[in-house]
Motif scaffolding. Sequence first.
Motif, PDB file in Angstrom:
ATOM      1  N   LYS A  54       0.856  -1.188   0.000  1.00 43.71           N
ATOM      2  CA  LYS A  54       0.000   0.000   0.000  1.00 43.71           C
ATOM      3  C   LYS A  54       0.888   1.232   0.000  1.00 43.71           C
ATOM      4  CE  LYS A  54      -3.902  -2.154   2.158  1.00 43.71           C
ATOM      5  NZ  LYS A  54      -4.896  -2.163   3.206  1.00 43.71           N
ATOM      6  N   TYR A  55       0.494   2.230  -0.800  1.00 46.47           N
ATOM      7  CA  TYR A  55       1.336   3.414  -0.969  1.00 46.47           C
ATOM      8  C   TYR A  55       0.479   4.652  -1.192  1.00 46.47           C
ATOM      9  CZ  TYR A  55       0.247   2.374  -5.839  1.00 46.47           C
ATOM     10  OH  TYR A  55      -0.412   2.111  -7.007  1.00 46.47           O
ATOM     11  N   SER A  56       1.080   5.809  -0.977  1.00 45.35           N
ATOM     12  CA  SER A  56       0.432   7.087  -1.294  1.00 45.35           C
ATOM     13  C   SER A  56       1.295   7.795  -2.324  1.00 45.35           C
ATOM     14  CB  SER A  56       0.282   7.946  -0.047  1.00 45.35           C
ATOM     15  OG  SER A  56       1.546   8.305   0.452  1.00 45.35           O
ATOM     16  N   ARG A  57       0.671   8.680  -3.098  1.00 44.67           N
ATOM     17  CA  ARG A  57       1.392   9.426  -4.131  1.00 44.67           C
ATOM     18  C   ARG A  57       1.083  10.903  -3.983  1.00 44.67           C
ATOM     19  NH1 ARG A  57       2.776   6.394  -9.180  1.00 44.67           N
ATOM     20  NH2 ARG A  57       2.739   8.474 -10.042  1.00 44.67           N
ATOM     21  N   SER A  58       2.100  11.728  -4.224  1.00 44.72           N
ATOM     22  CA  SER A  58       1.923  13.171  -4.077  1.00 44.72           C
ATOM     23  C   SER A  58       1.168  13.789  -5.254  1.00 44.72           C
ATOM     24  CB  SER A  58       3.281  13.856  -3.916  1.00 44.72           C
ATOM     25  OG  SER A  58       4.069  13.641  -5.067  1.00 44.72           O
ATOM     26  N   GLU A  61      -5.410  14.293  -2.028  1.00 39.14           N
ATOM     27  CA  GLU A  61      -5.044  14.013  -0.639  1.00 39.14           C
ATOM     28  C   GLU A  61      -5.906  12.877  -0.097  1.00 39.14           C
ATOM     29  OE1 GLU A  61      -4.850  16.335   3.610  1.00 39.14           O
ATOM     30  OE2 GLU A  61      -4.668  17.486   1.750  1.00 39.14           O
ATOM     31  N   GLY A  62      -5.280  11.947   0.601  1.00 34.45           N
ATOM     32  CA  GLY A  62      -5.985  10.806   1.160  1.00 34.45           C
ATOM     33  C   GLY A  62      -5.984   9.583   0.255  1.00 34.45           C
ATOM     34  N   TYR A  63      -5.426   9.713  -0.955  1.00 36.43           N
ATOM     35  CA  TYR A  63      -5.359   8.582  -1.886  1.00 36.43           C
ATOM     36  C   TYR A  63      -4.421   7.513  -1.345  1.00 36.43           C
ATOM     37  CZ  TYR A  63      -3.933   5.885  -5.975  1.00 36.43           C
ATOM     38  OH  TYR A  63      -3.639   4.868  -6.842  1.00 36.43           O
ATOM     39  N   VAL A  64      -4.873   6.265  -1.394  1.00 38.38           N
ATOM     40  CA  VAL A  64      -4.032   5.129  -1.031  1.00 38.38           C
ATOM     41  C   VAL A  64      -4.157   4.099  -2.147  1.00 38.38           C
ATOM     42  CG1 VAL A  64      -3.626   3.267   0.610  1.00 38.38           C
ATOM     43  CG2 VAL A  64      -4.306   5.510   1.437  1.00 38.38           C
ATOM     44  N   SER A  81      -2.803   0.434  -4.024  1.00 36.44           N
ATOM     45  CA  SER A  81      -2.291  -0.860  -3.586  1.00 36.44           C
ATOM     46  C   SER A  81      -1.983  -1.722  -4.795  1.00 36.44           C
ATOM     47  CB  SER A  81      -3.291  -1.562  -2.673  1.00 36.44           C
ATOM     48  OG  SER A  81      -4.464  -1.881  -3.394  1.00 36.44           O
ATOM     49  N   GLY A 114       6.137   9.482  -3.848  1.00 36.38           N
ATOM     50  CA  GLY A 114       5.173   9.065  -2.839  1.00 36.38           C
ATOM     51  C   GLY A 114       5.852   8.399  -1.668  1.00 36.38           C
ATOM     52  N   ILE A 142       3.312   2.851   2.484  1.00 35.28           N
ATOM     53  CA  ILE A 142       2.585   2.836   3.747  1.00 35.28           C
ATOM     54  C   ILE A 142       2.783   1.502   4.463  1.00 35.28           C
ATOM     55  CG2 ILE A 142       0.293   2.943   4.807  1.00 35.28           C
ATOM     56  CD1 ILE A 142      -0.483   4.810   2.464  1.00 35.28           C
TER      57      ILE A 142
END
Length: 65
Positions: free
Chosen positions: A7-11, A15-18, A20, A54, A57
């Motif tokens: 699981k990861y987030s990207r800039s 906002e709040g995007y996760v 996988s 990013g 997580i």
Amino acid sequence: MNQYSIKYSRSDMPEGYVGSTIKWARTKNDAVKLILKKLPDSQGRCVFKRGGIGEIISIEQIEQT
């Protein structure tokens, strides 16, 4: 080979995007290397192979049944 859920987030996403993905690899580090250009820096930021910055997580091994 083991199956890993990453699981990861990207800039560059809202906002709040996760995001996988599931990857087959021998170790957690090998699974992460499949989606990143290089391992995350000391602050946890990383550059993805398809572009974008990013953070990873979590990395979890999926149990085989």
